[in-house]
Motif scaffolding. Structure first.
Motif, PDB file in Angstrom:
ATOM      1  N   GLU A   1       0.827  -1.200   0.000  1.00  0.00           N
ATOM      2  CA  GLU A   1       0.000   0.000   0.000  1.00  0.00           C
ATOM      3  C   GLU A   1       0.873   1.266   0.000  1.00  0.00           C
ATOM      4  OE1 GLU A   1      -3.126   2.343   2.886  1.00  0.00           O
ATOM      5  OE2 GLU A   1      -2.846   0.203   3.190  1.00  0.00           O
ATOM      6  N   VAL A   2       1.930   1.251   0.778  1.00  0.00           N
ATOM      7  CA  VAL A   2       2.854   2.398   0.805  1.00  0.00           C
ATOM      8  C   VAL A   2       3.501   2.576  -0.562  1.00  0.00           C
ATOM      9  CG1 VAL A   2       5.045   3.229   1.758  1.00  0.00           C
ATOM     10  CG2 VAL A   2       3.304   2.289   3.278  1.00  0.00           C
ATOM     11  N   LEU A   3       3.942   1.486  -1.151  1.00  0.00           N
ATOM     12  CA  LEU A   3       4.575   1.563  -2.474  1.00  0.00           C
ATOM     13  C   LEU A   3       3.587   2.072  -3.521  1.00  0.00           C
ATOM     14  CD1 LEU A   3       6.653  -1.745  -2.439  1.00  0.00           C
ATOM     15  CD2 LEU A   3       7.416   0.576  -1.880  1.00  0.00           C
ATOM     16  N   GLU A   4       2.339   1.674  -3.412  1.00  0.00           N
ATOM     17  CA  GLU A   4       1.310   2.161  -4.332  1.00  0.00           C
ATOM     18  C   GLU A   4       1.145   3.672  -4.216  1.00  0.00           C
ATOM     19  OE1 GLU A   4      -2.464  -0.154  -4.789  1.00  0.00           O
ATOM     20  OE2 GLU A   4      -1.535  -1.364  -3.213  1.00  0.00           O
ATOM     21  N   ARG A   5       1.102   4.168  -2.991  1.00  0.00           N
ATOM     22  CA  ARG A   5       0.937   5.612  -2.792  1.00  0.00           C
ATOM     23  C   ARG A   5       2.131   6.382  -3.354  1.00  0.00           C
ATOM     24  NH1 ARG A   5      -1.038   4.328   2.692  1.00  0.00           N
ATOM     25  NH2 ARG A   5       0.895   5.221   3.491  1.00  0.00           N
ATOM     26  N   ILE A   6       3.322   5.839  -3.164  1.00  0.00           N
ATOM     27  CA  ILE A   6       4.524   6.478  -3.712  1.00  0.00           C
ATOM     28  C   ILE A   6       4.451   6.511  -5.234  1.00  0.00           C
ATOM     29  CG2 ILE A   6       7.014   6.207  -4.033  1.00  0.00           C
ATOM     30  CD1 ILE A   6       7.074   5.140  -1.114  1.00  0.00           C
ATOM     31  N   CYS A   7       4.086   5.392  -5.832  1.00  0.00           N
ATOM     32  CA  CYS A   7       3.962   5.334  -7.297  1.00  0.00           C
ATOM     33  C   CYS A   7       2.924   6.332  -7.795  1.00  0.00           C
ATOM     34  CB  CYS A   7       3.616   3.928  -7.756  1.00  0.00           C
ATOM     35  SG  CYS A   7       4.991   2.760  -7.624  1.00  0.00           S
ATOM     36  N   HIS A   8       1.835   6.474  -7.069  1.00  0.00           N
ATOM     37  CA  HIS A   8       0.796   7.427  -7.465  1.00  0.00           C
ATOM     38  C   HIS A   8       1.347   8.859  -7.438  1.00  0.00           C
ATOM     39  CE1 HIS A   8      -3.137   9.245  -7.931  1.00  0.00           C
ATOM     40  NE2 HIS A   8      -2.859  10.002  -6.875  1.00  0.00           N
ATOM     41  N   VAL A   9       2.039   9.209  -6.369  1.00  0.00           N
ATOM     42  CA  VAL A   9       2.593  10.560  -6.241  1.00  0.00           C
ATOM     43  C   VAL A   9       3.641  10.835  -7.317  1.00  0.00           C
ATOM     44  CG1 VAL A   9       4.032  12.043  -4.769  1.00  0.00           C
ATOM     45  CG2 VAL A   9       2.086  10.815  -3.786  1.00  0.00           C
ATOM     46  N   LEU A  10       4.501   9.862  -7.560  1.00  0.00           N
ATOM     47  CA  LEU A  10       5.600  10.059  -8.515  1.00  0.00           C
ATOM     48  C   LEU A  10       5.230   9.693  -9.949  1.00  0.00           C
ATOM     49  CD1 LEU A  10       8.567   8.691  -6.362  1.00  0.00           C
ATOM     50  CD2 LEU A  10       7.878  11.076  -6.713  1.00  0.00           C
ATOM     51  N   GLN A  11       4.012   9.175 -10.143  1.00  0.00           N
ATOM     52  CA  GLN A  11       3.566   8.757 -11.479  1.00  0.00           C
ATOM     53  C   GLN A  11       4.582   7.798 -12.102  1.00  0.00           C
ATOM     54  OE1 GLN A  11       0.408   9.738 -13.040  1.00  0.00           O
ATOM     55  NE2 GLN A  11       0.233   9.921 -10.829  1.00  0.00           N
ATOM     56  N   CYS A  12       4.832   6.706 -11.376  1.00  0.00           N
ATOM     57  CA  CYS A  12       5.808   5.728 -11.838  1.00  0.00           C
ATOM     58  C   CYS A  12       5.315   4.323 -11.527  1.00  0.00           C
ATOM     59  CB  CYS A  12       7.157   5.978 -11.167  1.00  0.00           C
ATOM     60  SG  CYS A  12       7.153   5.703  -9.377  1.00  0.00           S
ATOM     61  N   ASP A  13       6.124   3.333 -11.841  1.00  0.00           N
ATOM     62  CA  ASP A  13       5.814   1.928 -11.606  1.00  0.00           C
ATOM     63  C   ASP A  13       6.726   1.396 -10.497  1.00  0.00           C
ATOM     64  OD1 ASP A  13       4.724  -0.575 -11.901  1.00  0.00           O
ATOM     65  OD2 ASP A  13       5.556  -0.946 -13.886  1.00  0.00           O
ATOM     66  N   PHE A  14       6.366   0.257  -9.924  1.00  0.00           N
ATOM     67  CA  PHE A  14       7.154  -0.326  -8.839  1.00  0.00           C
ATOM     68  C   PHE A  14       8.630  -0.480  -9.208  1.00  0.00           C
ATOM     69  CE2 PHE A  14       2.999  -2.318  -7.546  1.00  0.00           C
ATOM     70  CZ  PHE A  14       2.831  -1.559  -6.401  1.00  0.00           C
ATOM     71  N   GLY A  15       8.888  -0.933 -10.417  1.00  0.00           N
ATOM     72  CA  GLY A  15      10.264  -1.169 -10.855  1.00  0.00           C
ATOM     73  C   GLY A  15      11.118   0.083 -10.906  1.00  0.00           C
ATOM     74  N   GLN A  16      10.479   1.231 -10.864  1.00  0.00           N
ATOM     75  CA  GLN A  16      11.223   2.488 -10.883  1.00  0.00           C
ATOM     76  C   GLN A  16      11.610   2.945  -9.479  1.00  0.00           C
ATOM     77  OE1 GLN A  16       8.082   4.213 -13.579  1.00  0.00           O
ATOM     78  NE2 GLN A  16       9.887   5.346 -14.283  1.00  0.00           N
ATOM     79  N   ILE A  17      11.070   2.289  -8.445  1.00  0.00           N
ATOM     80  CA  ILE A  17      11.385   2.713  -7.085  1.00  0.00           C
ATOM     81  C   ILE A  17      12.007   1.624  -6.221  1.00  0.00           C
ATOM     82  CG2 ILE A  17       9.624   4.513  -7.074  1.00  0.00           C
ATOM     83  CD1 ILE A  17       7.890   2.645  -5.321  1.00  0.00           C
TER      84      ILE A  17
END
Length: 77
Positions: A45-61
């Protein structure tokens, strides 16, 4: 098995965004951000929120590093 958030920290630099700004925008707890600084696991869930804010995919973070590769990197240091 290990994970690293180095990609996230680099992405924040590229986007000229601080960890505090990310924490505030993604509504992440300070302790969760501290865990990430130590490459510890956090919820999806935390990773999802980060991806939403940064407009990116999991593999980018986040990146998976297997134990052998991690040990080889540690020996080189």
């Amino acid at each position: 098995m290990a994970i690293t958030y180095n990609r996230l920290w680099k992405l924040l630099i590229d986007k000229n965004m601080s960890r505090v700004e990310l924490r505030d925008e993604a509504q992440i707890n300070r302790s969760t951000l501290a865990k990430m600084g130590k490459n510890q696991r956090v919820s999806l869930e935390v990773l999802e929120r980060i991806c939403h804010v940064l407009q990116c995919d999991f593999g980018q973070i986040i990146e998976y590093i297997d134990d052998k590769r991690r040990l080889d990197n540690d020996k080189q240091r």
